[in-house]
Design a protein around this motif. Structure first.
Motif, mmCIF file in Angstrom:
data_model
loop_
_atom_site.group_PDB
_atom_site.id
_atom_site.type_symbol
_atom_site.label_atom_id
_atom_site.label_comp_id
_atom_site.label_asym_id
_atom_site.label_seq_id
_atom_site.Cartn_x
_atom_site.Cartn_y
_atom_site.Cartn_z
ATOM 1 N N LEU A 9 0.846 -1.190 0.000
ATOM 2 C CA LEU A 9 0.000 0.000 0.000
ATOM 3 C C LEU A 9 0.881 1.239 0.000
ATOM 4 N N ARG A 10 0.585 2.172 -0.884
ATOM 5 C CA ARG A 10 1.299 3.454 -0.917
ATOM 6 C C ARG A 10 0.280 4.582 -0.824
ATOM 7 N N ILE A 11 0.496 5.488 0.143
ATOM 8 C CA ILE A 11 -0.330 6.690 0.274
ATOM 9 C C ILE A 11 0.529 7.883 -0.112
ATOM 10 N N GLU A 49 11.205 4.175 -4.396
ATOM 11 C CA GLU A 49 10.400 3.986 -5.585
ATOM 12 C C GLU A 49 9.202 3.099 -5.254
ATOM 13 N N ALA A 50 8.056 3.403 -5.844
ATOM 14 C CA ALA A 50 6.841 2.642 -5.559
ATOM 15 C C ALA A 50 6.955 1.226 -6.098
ATOM 16 N N ARG A 55 -1.041 -0.839 -4.214
ATOM 17 C CA ARG A 55 -2.304 -0.102 -4.217
ATOM 18 C C ARG A 55 -1.960 1.320 -3.819
ATOM 19 N N THR A 56 -2.395 2.283 -4.618
ATOM 20 C CA THR A 56 -2.027 3.674 -4.391
ATOM 21 C C THR A 56 -3.236 4.462 -3.926
ATOM 22 N N ALA A 417 -2.070 -0.120 -9.020
ATOM 23 C CA ALA A 417 -1.319 0.206 -10.228
ATOM 24 C C ALA A 417 -1.098 -1.055 -11.050
ATOM 25 N N PRO A 418 -1.103 -0.977 -12.393
ATOM 26 C CA PRO A 418 -0.820 -2.153 -13.231
ATOM 27 C C PRO A 418 0.535 -2.733 -12.934
ATOM 28 N N ALA A 419 0.616 -4.065 -12.986
ATOM 29 C CA ALA A 419 1.900 -4.727 -12.764
ATOM 30 C C ALA A 419 2.853 -4.403 -13.897
#
Length: 430
Positions: A9-11, A49-50, A55-56, A417-419
């Motif tokens: 998870l990225r916020i 880097e994400a 999930r953003t 985000a797409p893989a």
């Protein structure tokens, strides 16, 4: 609870209040890995880097805080009146009602809670196993009291309308055996009654409960079994002093916390959980027994004076609401009461996060948003450092995560985000 099904998870674009007391970060990124552990919580400029499949969540300037911890709830009980009418309820129906209370508490921003009487350990295990949604739980199971004390609801004929909330013991030897029964029942914390109380029919808040010798016996017995916090229901001054001198971890309520008691609490490092909500919000003649209503009215002014002084003196304070004595799912109103009595919004937030985690012995895992800790967090509309009341309304808590697993997302903020490989993306969990 297993987290294998959840991607990282990225916020982004968050206003971060991390619970440590540090100044807010206005353009922050919080990264939580697939195991639910925080990798980064800080400025976007220093974020890694994400991950490809993260999930953003775009916070769009909203405030992100640690998941809150309510250290004093009663989730198996709906209201003060139901406390002494539990025998009338169908227990299967009550199980589902309790599950609903767990859910609304979680969605109010409480990702961890300590139940101090009435909740069997099975609910803790059900949440941990993912069988129901709710805060991570610690439970006292039952409340240790003497005959005629705060947790003794039995009538003269022996009938117990509370359906077993109390664990009754009257000598040091009986207390020691009672602690063993509670540990056998799975108690994470032992709650003792050092005074009478508001909701109990046979005593007053100024009455003393368990003796110093009996409370010390509790502290000794839990130490012999690997250690547990000991929480003391203590409202009147004499019982507060007895509890602190006996070595309890926390004084619950603490309404009679005089200068002497405040000094003792400071010397012993004892936490105070003032449960202001139950004094200031919990006065409703229509839902209370007459004796309960009269006691609350009488003690509200005393509480205001003594807890304001405790805040000014720097006594260690952790957030607790006594939910059930006040409505469930409005837990973060407690923060507004703390601020009204002199806390800064920052300190009030810490009382419900970092300090509460310290009291529960969980500060290595939760309580602040820092790398290496569990990804428990909440997002709210507004700036609680400017107006703490924005946290009081559950509708303004728009996002809740536990160890990176999305538990509430009212705005549909989470996306995946797409893989990088072009494989189909994983749907957002929630």
């Amino acid at each position: 609870m297993s987290h294998a099904l959840f991607s990282s998870l990225r916020i982004i674009r968050a206003r971060l209040v991390d619970g440590t007391g540090a100044a807010p970060v206005t353009d922050a990124v919080i990264d939580i890995d697939e195991d639910g552990t925080i990798v980064h919580a800080g400025p976007a400029a220093t974020a890694p880097e994400a991950p490809a499949r993260a999930r953003t969540v775009d916070a769009a300037g909203r405030t992100v805080l640690p998941g809150f911890i309510d250290t004093h709830v009663h989730l198996a009980i709906e209201s003060p009146r139901q406390m002494v009418r539990r025998h009338e309820s169908d227990q299967t129906l009550e199980t589902f009602r309790t599950a609903e209370r767990l859910r609304i508490t979680l969605e109010a921003g409480i990702t961890t809670a300590r139940d101090l009487g009435g909740l069997p350990a099975g609910y803790r295990d059900a949440v941990a196993a993912g069988l129901t949604a709710g805060p991570r739980l610690h439970t006292a199971v039952r409340i240790l009291s003497h005959t005629g004390g705060h947790a003794d609801f039995r009538s003269e004929c022996g009938f117990d309308p509370s359906a077993g909330v109390g664990e009754i013991a009257d000598t040091p030897d009986e207390v020691r055996v009672a602690v063993r029964r509670l540990l056998r029942s799975g108690a994470d914390v032992i709650k003792v009654c050092a005074t009478g109380g508001m909701s109990s029919p046979y005593d007053q808040p100024d009455d003393e409960g368990l003796t110093v010798e009996e409370i010390r016996t509790v502290v000794d017995e839990v130490a012999r079994h690997g250690g547990r916090p000991v929480a003391a229901h203590a409202q009147g001054t004499a019982g507060i002093v007895n509890a602190i001198r006996s070595g309890v971890s926390s004084v619950e309520h603490g309404y009679g916390l005089t200068a002497q008691a405040r000094e003792l609490a400071g010397e012993h490092g004892t936490f105070v959980v003032p449960t202001l909500s139950t004094v200031f919000d919990g006065i409703d003649r229509s839902t209370m027994q007459p004796f309960h209503y009269e006691k609350k009215v009488r003690w509200s002014g005393i509480t205001r004076e003594n807890i304001a002084a405790a805040i000014a003196d720097g006594v260690r304070i952790a957030m607790g609401t006594d939910a059930a004595m006040v409505p469930h799912g409005r837990n973060l109103r407690e923060l507004s009461h703390l601020v009204a009595l002199g806390m800064t919004p920052q300190r009030a937030i810490e009382a419900g996060t970092r300090s509460a985690a310290e009291l529960l012995g969980l500060s290595a895992e939760i309580g602040t948003l820092e790398a290496g800790k569990h990804g428990d967090l909440v997002m709210c509309d507004g700036d609680p450092l400017a107006d703490i009341s924005v946290l009081s309304d559950p509708a303004r808590i728009v996002f809740v995560a536990q160890r990176g697993a999305v538990r509430k997302d009212t705005l549909g903020l989470a996306r995946t985000a797409p893989a990088a490989s072009g494989a189909p993306s994983e749907g957002a969990a929630g």
